[in-house]
Design a protein around this motif. Sequence first.
Motif, short mmCIF file in Angstrom:
data_model
loop_
_atom_site.label_atom_id
_atom_site.label_comp_id
_atom_site.label_asym_id
_atom_site.label_seq_id
_atom_site.Cartn_x
_atom_site.Cartn_y
_atom_site.Cartn_z
N ASP A 459 0.82 -1.21 0.00
CA ASP A 459 0.00 0.00 0.00
C ASP A 459 0.86 1.27 0.00
OD1 ASP A 459 1.11 -0.29 2.48
OD2 ASP A 459 -0.81 -0.48 3.53
N ARG A 460 2.17 1.11 -0.21
CA ARG A 460 3.05 2.29 -0.21
C ARG A 460 2.69 3.20 -1.37
NH1 ARG A 460 9.38 1.32 -0.21
NH2 ARG A 460 8.85 0.59 1.90
N GLY A 461 2.65 4.49 -1.10
CA GLY A 461 2.37 5.45 -2.15
C GLY A 461 0.89 5.77 -2.33
N VAL A 462 0.04 5.15 -1.52
CA VAL A 462 -1.39 5.45 -1.62
C VAL A 462 -1.88 5.87 -0.25
CG1 VAL A 462 -1.74 3.82 -3.50
CG2 VAL A 462 -2.09 3.06 -1.14
N GLY A 463 -2.95 6.62 -0.21
CA GLY A 463 -3.50 7.07 1.06
C GLY A 463 -4.97 7.40 0.92
N GLY A 464 -5.56 7.85 2.02
CA GLY A 464 -6.95 8.26 2.00
C GLY A 464 -7.90 7.17 1.56
N ALA A 465 -8.83 7.56 0.68
CA ALA A 465 -9.86 6.63 0.21
C ALA A 465 -9.24 5.46 -0.55
CB ALA A 465 -10.86 7.36 -0.67
N THR A 466 -8.14 5.73 -1.28
CA THR A 466 -7.50 4.65 -2.03
C THR A 466 -6.91 3.63 -1.08
OG1 THR A 466 -6.96 6.19 -3.81
CG2 THR A 466 -5.78 4.10 -3.77
N ALA A 467 -6.27 4.09 -0.02
CA ALA A 467 -5.72 3.17 0.96
C ALA A 467 -6.83 2.36 1.62
CB ALA A 467 -4.93 3.92 2.02
N ALA A 468 -7.97 2.99 1.88
CA ALA A 468 -9.10 2.26 2.45
C ALA A 468 -9.60 1.18 1.50
CB ALA A 468 -10.23 3.23 2.80
N ALA A 469 -9.62 1.51 0.20
CA ALA A 469 -10.04 0.52 -0.81
C ALA A 469 -9.06 -0.63 -0.85
CB ALA A 469 -10.16 1.19 -2.18
N VAL A 470 -7.76 -0.33 -0.73
CA VAL A 470 -6.76 -1.39 -0.69
C VAL A 470 -7.00 -2.27 0.53
CG1 VAL A 470 -4.30 -1.86 -0.34
CG2 VAL A 470 -5.01 -0.10 -1.97
N GLY A 471 -7.25 -1.67 1.67
CA GLY A 471 -7.50 -2.44 2.89
C GLY A 471 -8.70 -3.35 2.75
N ARG A 472 -9.77 -2.83 2.14
CA ARG A 472 -10.97 -3.67 1.98
C ARG A 472 -10.67 -4.86 1.07
NH1 ARG A 472 -13.44 1.45 2.08
NH2 ARG A 472 -13.43 1.60 -0.20
N ARG A 473 -9.88 -4.61 0.01
CA ARG A 473 -9.55 -5.71 -0.89
C ARG A 473 -8.70 -6.76 -0.17
NH1 ARG A 473 -13.08 -4.15 -3.07
NH2 ARG A 473 -13.51 -3.76 -5.28
N LEU A 474 -7.80 -6.30 0.68
CA LEU A 474 -6.97 -7.25 1.43
C LEU A 474 -7.83 -8.05 2.41
CD1 LEU A 474 -3.86 -4.99 2.15
CD2 LEU A 474 -3.91 -7.04 0.72
N ALA A 475 -8.78 -7.36 3.03
CA ALA A 475 -9.66 -8.06 3.96
C ALA A 475 -10.52 -9.09 3.22
CB ALA A 475 -10.55 -7.05 4.70
N ASP A 476 -11.01 -8.72 2.05
CA ASP A 476 -11.79 -9.67 1.25
C ASP A 476 -10.94 -10.87 0.85
OD1 ASP A 476 -13.96 -8.00 1.44
OD2 ASP A 476 -13.67 -7.09 -0.55
N LEU A 477 -9.69 -10.58 0.49
CA LEU A 477 -8.78 -11.64 0.07
C LEU A 477 -8.50 -12.60 1.21
CD1 LEU A 477 -7.26 -12.25 -2.56
CD2 LEU A 477 -5.32 -10.99 -1.66
N ALA A 478 -8.55 -12.09 2.46
CA ALA A 478 -8.23 -12.92 3.62
C ALA A 478 -9.40 -13.78 4.07
CB ALA A 478 -7.79 -12.03 4.78
#
Length: 550
Positions: A459-478
């Motif tokens: 998630d390096r280089g991203v923040g805000g809403a994009t970082a939240a979207a990355v987090g949700r995708r990781l949670a879904d993947l898990a």
Amino acid sequence: MLRGLEIRDMLIIDRLELAFQPGLNVLTGETGAGKSILLDSLGFVLGWRGRAELVRAGAAQGEVTAWFDLPAVHPARAVLEDAAFEPDDELILRRVNTTDGRKTAFVNDRRVSGELLRALSETLIELHGQHDDRGLLNPRGHRALLDAFAGLAPDIDATRQAWARLREARKAAEDAEARIAAVRAEEDYLRHAVAELDALAPEVGEEAALDSQRRLMQGAEKIRADIAKAADALGLQGAEAMLTDASRWLGGAADRTEGRLDEPLAAIERAMLELDTAQRGVEACLSALSFNPSDLEDCEERLFAIRALARKHDVLPDDLVKFADALRAKLDVLDSGVSDLSVLAGAVHTAEQTYDGLADALSAARKSAALQLDAAMASELAPLKMERAVFQTDVTAADPGPDGRDMVAFTVATNPGAPAGPLNKIASGGELSRFLLALKVCLSQAGAGGMTMIFDEIDRGVGGATAAAVGRRLADLAEGGQVLVVTHSPQVAALGSHHWRVEKRQEADATLSTVTPLVDADRIDEIARMLSGDTITDAARAAAKELMQG
């Protein structure tokens, strides 16, 4: 699934034990706290190539142990069975590194090679990061990823079997052509040699018999003279006459000796019988020694011809028959070669048709799957704030091989109208992270996952809403699996099911790294620190709670 990791005396870790859980496992901490050391240690026990010097200063050796749960159908079981292990529900890997660089590996307390660790690691762990070259960023692996997405394993197995049969058919035809060419090159010699051998027609044991016969005939004159004298001594002019006279004289006197001559007369009769046997044997020998002078010449001529032919072909005289059979077998290859080549060429043609049909079907399936993957990627990129980016799977022709005749490459264009290019050359750091995550989500949804996935600061280089979207995708993947994330993003950390903080501490003259599991308030404080820095404010805590509540 990775259940635990124990590290002893590695770099700045003296002793550390972590118990991981299913779901999204998050590791956070300041830069330089030692998060990368955890991954280095895990890579060490998995046999990956990494740092050369890992042992903590002052320690004699470093050691890492990792243990995994193995479901009944886990692919690691096949690797273990090939290495003569009996797979269990738990797999324990241990590796020791001494200060002089020697490394020793163990699987379930049995010493193994680093190659076996690496083979197991391919079934246990997937590591993804901005500089990942083990899978998604390696163009050589794109075809395998597309095949996994499309579920083409049965088709690939059939194609590999057809390729193996085609190679066998081609090799058989090539070997036959080579044999025929080799025989054709010496055809004149073979035909001449076989004709010469057939004309002489030697037999096994004949050379020894001829040699004995020749020596007998060479000494026959002298031998025959002595044997003839012996025959005369035994005949009517010798022993036979005297025994006959003695028998006649004693028989006339026997009636007047009161039986005293009965035994001598019986002995003389026996002697005459033995004398008759001797006479017949001597006469037979004389007959055998009676030969025409040309017989010796004929014997010597054939004996010398056999010996000369044996010398010519550098074989023993008794091996000439076997040698002739071998030459005839070579000529049979030549004489029957045309029909054999026709049969073998037919087998090659049939194998080529079978392979071509399967390879064509595989190419069509890959091209169809490529469109599906591109569509799935478009759906995944939009929530990651990359709705304008274009991901494309290119399927192009390649040289035929066991996996078909296709080359697969993932290309991207980050903006409409921009030229597409390789994934790892076009995208920036943050974009690359999101491309990798979206691709991994798509592959996992298609059943291409199943291993523990580790994302190192993806998630390096991203923040805000994009970082939240990355987090949700990781949670879904898990969900239904296990994901480990090393992150500096509070949005990602807030979505973790399990959270650890990595930090340094100073003890005497040593700097050590520790890992602390976080729950409740400690976790809120860590996410607040990630939001606000060293000074944790109430506003930062409130923001952390809001992130954790989603």
